[in-house]
Design an enzyme around this catalytic site. Structure first.
Site, short mmCIF file in Angstrom:
data_model
loop_
_atom_site.label_atom_id
_atom_site.label_comp_id
_atom_site.label_asym_id
_atom_site.label_seq_id
_atom_site.Cartn_x
_atom_site.Cartn_y
_atom_site.Cartn_z
CG ASP A 75 -7.31 3.44 -1.15
OD1 ASP A 75 -7.96 2.39 -1.15
OD2 ASP A 75 -7.27 4.19 -0.14
CE LYS A 127 -4.38 1.08 0.10
NZ LYS A 127 -5.49 0.40 -0.57
P1 NDP Z 1 -12.95 7.85 -3.19
O1 NDP Z 1 -11.86 8.80 -2.92
O2 NDP Z 1 -13.44 7.69 -4.58
O3 NDP Z 1 -14.22 8.18 -2.25
C1 NDP Z 1 -14.10 8.20 -0.87
C2 NDP Z 1 -15.45 8.59 -0.29
O4 NDP Z 1 -15.37 8.51 1.12
C3 NDP Z 1 -15.85 10.01 -0.60
O5 NDP Z 1 -17.25 10.06 -0.65
C4 NDP Z 1 -15.30 10.80 0.59
O6 NDP Z 1 -15.99 12.01 0.83
C5 NDP Z 1 -15.57 9.81 1.70
N1 NDP Z 1 -14.60 9.97 2.79
C6 NDP Z 1 -13.24 9.89 2.70
N2 NDP Z 1 -12.67 10.10 3.91
C7 NDP Z 1 -13.69 10.30 4.75
C8 NDP Z 1 -13.77 10.56 6.13
N3 NDP Z 1 -12.67 10.64 6.88
N4 NDP Z 1 -15.00 10.71 6.68
C9 NDP Z 1 -16.13 10.60 5.92
N5 NDP Z 1 -16.11 10.36 4.61
C10 NDP Z 1 -14.92 10.21 4.04
O7 NDP Z 1 -12.45 6.45 -2.59
P2 NDP Z 1 -12.92 4.99 -2.97
O8 NDP Z 1 -14.37 4.96 -3.23
O9 NDP Z 1 -11.98 4.46 -3.97
O10 NDP Z 1 -12.59 4.20 -1.60
C11 NDP Z 1 -13.53 4.12 -0.55
C12 NDP Z 1 -13.10 3.03 0.40
O11 NDP Z 1 -13.02 1.78 -0.30
C13 NDP Z 1 -11.73 3.21 1.05
O12 NDP Z 1 -11.75 2.63 2.34
C14 NDP Z 1 -10.81 2.38 0.17
O13 NDP Z 1 -9.65 1.96 0.84
C15 NDP Z 1 -11.73 1.21 -0.14
N6 NDP Z 1 -11.39 0.44 -1.32
C16 NDP Z 1 -11.33 1.04 -2.55
C17 NDP Z 1 -11.04 0.28 -3.66
C18 NDP Z 1 -11.09 0.86 -5.03
O14 NDP Z 1 -11.03 0.07 -6.00
N7 NDP Z 1 -11.25 2.16 -5.21
C19 NDP Z 1 -10.69 -1.15 -3.55
C20 NDP Z 1 -10.88 -1.70 -2.22
C21 NDP Z 1 -11.17 -0.91 -1.16
P3 NDP Z 1 -15.46 13.40 0.15
O15 NDP Z 1 -15.95 13.39 -1.26
O16 NDP Z 1 -16.08 14.48 0.99
O17 NDP Z 1 -13.97 13.37 0.26
#
Ligand code: NDP
Length: 464
Positions: free
Chosen positions: A179, A139
Site C-alpha cells: 500500500d 490491513k
Molecule cells: P504510493 O506510496 O505509491 O503513492 C502515494 C502517492 O500519494 C504519492 O504520490 C504520495 O506523495 C501521495 N501522498 C501520500 N500521502 C499523501 C498525503 N497525506 N497528502 C498528499 N499526497 C499524499 O501509494 P499507492 O499509489 O500504492 O496508493 C495510493 C492510494 O491508493 C492509497 O489510498 C492506497 O490505499 C490506494 N490503493 C492502493 C493500491 C495498490 O495496489 N497500491 C490498491 C488499492 C488502493 P509523496 O511521493 O510526496 O509521498
C-alpha cells in the site's frame, strides 16, 4: 439527476441507524474519525437491504461486521545507518475472514494509526467481496516513514517488523500486500525475512517481484483496473469514452502512475499528477518517463518536473485553492483521485462539476469527503467509488495467490484479460444492484449493498 441514496428509506429507521452508529463511537478517540466516516457511509447505504430482510438483523450482522476479529499492535525496534536504535509501532488488523483468508495491504507512513487501519480494513472487506474471489478483509502497517531512508534502513525495519508479523500470517490465514510506502522493495525484504524465520517458501505476501513468485501485472493492476472500471461505467451511463479526453489525476505513486499509463493507452490526455508537496499541470500531457524517473528511481519531489518541462506548471501545496486541491480546479472530462484519503473536498467537487467534468473515479481509498460524494451524486455525474473501482489490485493479488498455490506463472496477457473481466463484472454488478434497490446510477450504494450481501450471507451460513 441521480436518485438520492437514501430516498427509499424511512426517516425514522434512518435516525435509528444514525443513533446506533453514534453509540459505537468513542468521542475521545480522534484516531477513529476516518473509520467512522467509512462505517457510516456503508451502514447508511445498506439500510434499504438491511431493513427489507430480517435475517441480517436476526443474525446481528452489523454489530459483528463493524468489529475486527482481532488487532495486533507491536513494537518494532530497528537500527538506523548511524547505529542508533529506532522504535516504531507495527499493526495488523484482521477484520473479517468470512469469504477467505484475511487480505489487504501494509501501509508504512507516519500518519498510520489503529483508526486509519480499521478504516482501510473495513473498506477492504467489501472491496474484496466485490471481486467475487475467495478473500477476506484485513490491513496493516506502521508509522515508519520509508522516505529519506537508505535501502539498508528499510531492510532493517522490514526484518524487524516481520519478526513479529510472521506469527499471525500464512497463505491460508492472512496474506498481506503493499500500500502507501510499501512497494516491491519492501515486499521483497519482508518476504526474505519471513522465509528465513519459517524456512517456508510460500505465497504469504503478494506484490512480490516477478522473479521470485510475483504475478505479472500486479504493479499495474490497481491503476489499470481503475481505468477499465471507468470505461465500463461511462458505457453503462451512455457517456462518451475516454479517447481524446482531458483527464486529471492526483498522486504520483503506484496507482496514479499506472492509471496515467492506461489513460494514454486508450488515447486520453492525463494532464496532472501530484505528490504530498504539490501538483504538476502539464497541458500537453504528463511525461510518464520523467514521472517514473523522479518518483520511482530518484524518489524526489515533483518540483523537479517543471525544470525539465518549462511549459508545465508546478503548484505547491501552499498555493492550492482554499479548502481544495489544485488538480480538481483544472477543467477535465474525467478525474482520478489516486493519492490518499480525503484529498477531494466539497469545494473541489463543485469546481469539477462547474468545469464540465462528467466522471470521477476513485483510485485511492476514500479520497473524496462525504459531502463531495453527496454533491457528485446530486449533480448526476458518474461516480466510481474506491471499493469498487480500485479493486483491481487486490484482485490480481488473489490471482498471484492462485499462481503461487499452483506453482504456475501466467502471461501478462492472461492476467490483464482476467483483470479486465473482473473490473467489468464489478462495474456491471454494482450498476445492476443500484438499479435493483431503487438507486439507479448510484454506484456508492450499489457497491456497498453488493459487497455487504456477499459477506453477510457467508457470515450467516457459517454461524457464530
Ligand atoms: P504510493 O506510496 O505509491 O503513492 C502515494 C502517492 O500519494 C504519492 O504520490 C504520495 O506523495 C501521495 N501522498 C501520500 N500521502 C499523501 C498525503 N497525506 N497528502 C498528499 N499526497 C499524499 O501509494 P499507492 O499509489 O500504492 O496508493 C495510493 C492510494 O491508493 C492509497 O489510498 C492506497 O490505499 C490506494 N490503493 C492502493 C493500491 C495498490 O495496489 N497500491 C490498491 C488499492 C488502493 P509523496 O511521493 O510526496 O509521498
Amino acid at each position: 439527476m441521480k436518485q438520492n441514496r437514501l430516498a427509499s428509506v424511512d426517516q425514522k429507521d434512518l435516525e435509528r441507524a444514525r443513533k446506533y452508529i453514534k453509540s459505537l463511537r468513542n468521542p475521545n478517540c480522534r484516531e477513529d474519525d476516518v473509520f467512522f466516516q467509512a462505517m457510516e457511509e456503508v451502514l447508511l447505504s445498506i439500510a434499504p437491504l438491511y431493513l427489507s430482510d430480517p435475517k441480517y438483523k436476526e443474525n446481528a450482522i452489523v454489530q459483528r461486521l463493524v468489529k475486527p476479529d482481532r488487532i495486533f499492535k507491536f513494537k518494532v525496534e530497528w537500527m538506523d545507518r548511524n547505529n542508533q536504535i529506532q522504535v516504531n509501532t507495527g499493526y495488523r488488523v484482521q477484520f473479517n475472514n468470512a469469504l477467505g483468508p484475511y487480505k489487504g495491504g501494509l501501509r508504512f507512513h507516519p500518519s498510520v494509526n489503529e483508526g486509519v487501519l480499521k478504516f482501510l480494513g473495513f473498506e477492504q472487506i467489501l472491496k474484496n467481496a466485490l471481486t467475487g474471489l475467495p478473500i477476506g478483509g484485513g490491513k496493516g502497517g506502521s508509522d515508519f516513514d520509508p522516505k529519506g531512508k537508505t535501502d539498508f534502513e528499510v531492510m532493517n525495519f522490514c526484518s524487524a517488523y516481520m519478526q513479529e508479523l510472521h506469527k499471525y500470517i500464512g497463505p491460508r490465514i492472512d496474506v498481506p500486500a503493499g500500500d502507501i510506502g510499501v512497494g516491491a522493495r519492501e515486499i521483497g525484504y519482508l518476504f526474505g525475512q519471513y522465509k528465513k524465520i519459517t524456512s517456508s517458501y510460500e505465497g504469504v505476501l503478494t506484490g512480490k517481484p516477478f522473479f521470485f513468485g510475483g504475478s505479472l501485472m500486479r504493479p499495474e493492476a490497481t491503476g489499470y483496473g481503475v481505468v477499465y472500471f471507468t470505461e465500463k461505467m461511462l458505457e453503462i451511463e451512455g457517456k462518451k469514452p475516454l479517447e481524446g479526453k482531458v483527464c486529471t489525476v492526483s498522486g504520483s505513486g503506484n496507482v496514479a502512475l499506472h492509471a496515467i499509463e492506461k489513460l494514454y493507452a486508450l488515447g486520453a490526455v492525463p494532464v496532472t499528477c501530484s505528490d504530498s508537496k504539490g501538483t504538476v499541470y502539464d497541458p500537453r500531457g504528463v511525461d510518464l518517463d520523467l514521472l517514473k524517473e523522479l518518483k520511482f528511481e530518484k524518489r524526489v519531489s515533483l518540483e523537479e518536473y517543471a525544470g525539465k518541462h518549462p511549459e508545465s506548471q508546478y503548484i505547491p501545496v501552499s498555493e492550492y485553492p482554499k479548502d481544495g486541491h489544485a488538480a480538481w480546479h483544472i477543467p477535465c472530462y474525467a478525474a482520478f483521485p489516486c493519492a490518499t484519503q480525503n484529498e477531494l473536498s466539497l469545494a473541489d467537487a463543485k469546481a469539477l462539476v462547474k468545469n464540465g467534468c462528467v466522471s470521477v473515479t476513485e483510485g485511492a481509498n476514500m479520497p473524496s469527503t462525504p459531502d463531495a460524494i453527496h454533491y457528485f451524486l446530486e449533480s448526476g455525474i458518474c461516480f466510481g467509488p474506491a471499493k469498487a473501482a480500485n479493486a483491481g489490485g487486490v484482485a490480481v493479488s488473489a490471482l498471484e495467490m492462485s499462481q503461487n498455490a499452483q506453482m504456475m506463472r501466467w502471461s501478462f496477457e492472461k492476467v490483464d484479460a482476467e483483470l479486465k473481466d473482473i473490473m467489468v463484472h464489478i462495474c456491471t454488478n454494482v450498476a445492476q444492484t443500484a438499479d435493483e434497490y431503487g438507486v439507479t446510477g448510484n454506484y456508492v450504494d450499489g457497491a456497498n449493498i453488493a459487497g455487504f450481501k456477499r459477506v453477510a450471507d457467508a457470515m450467516i451460513a457459517e454461524g457464530i
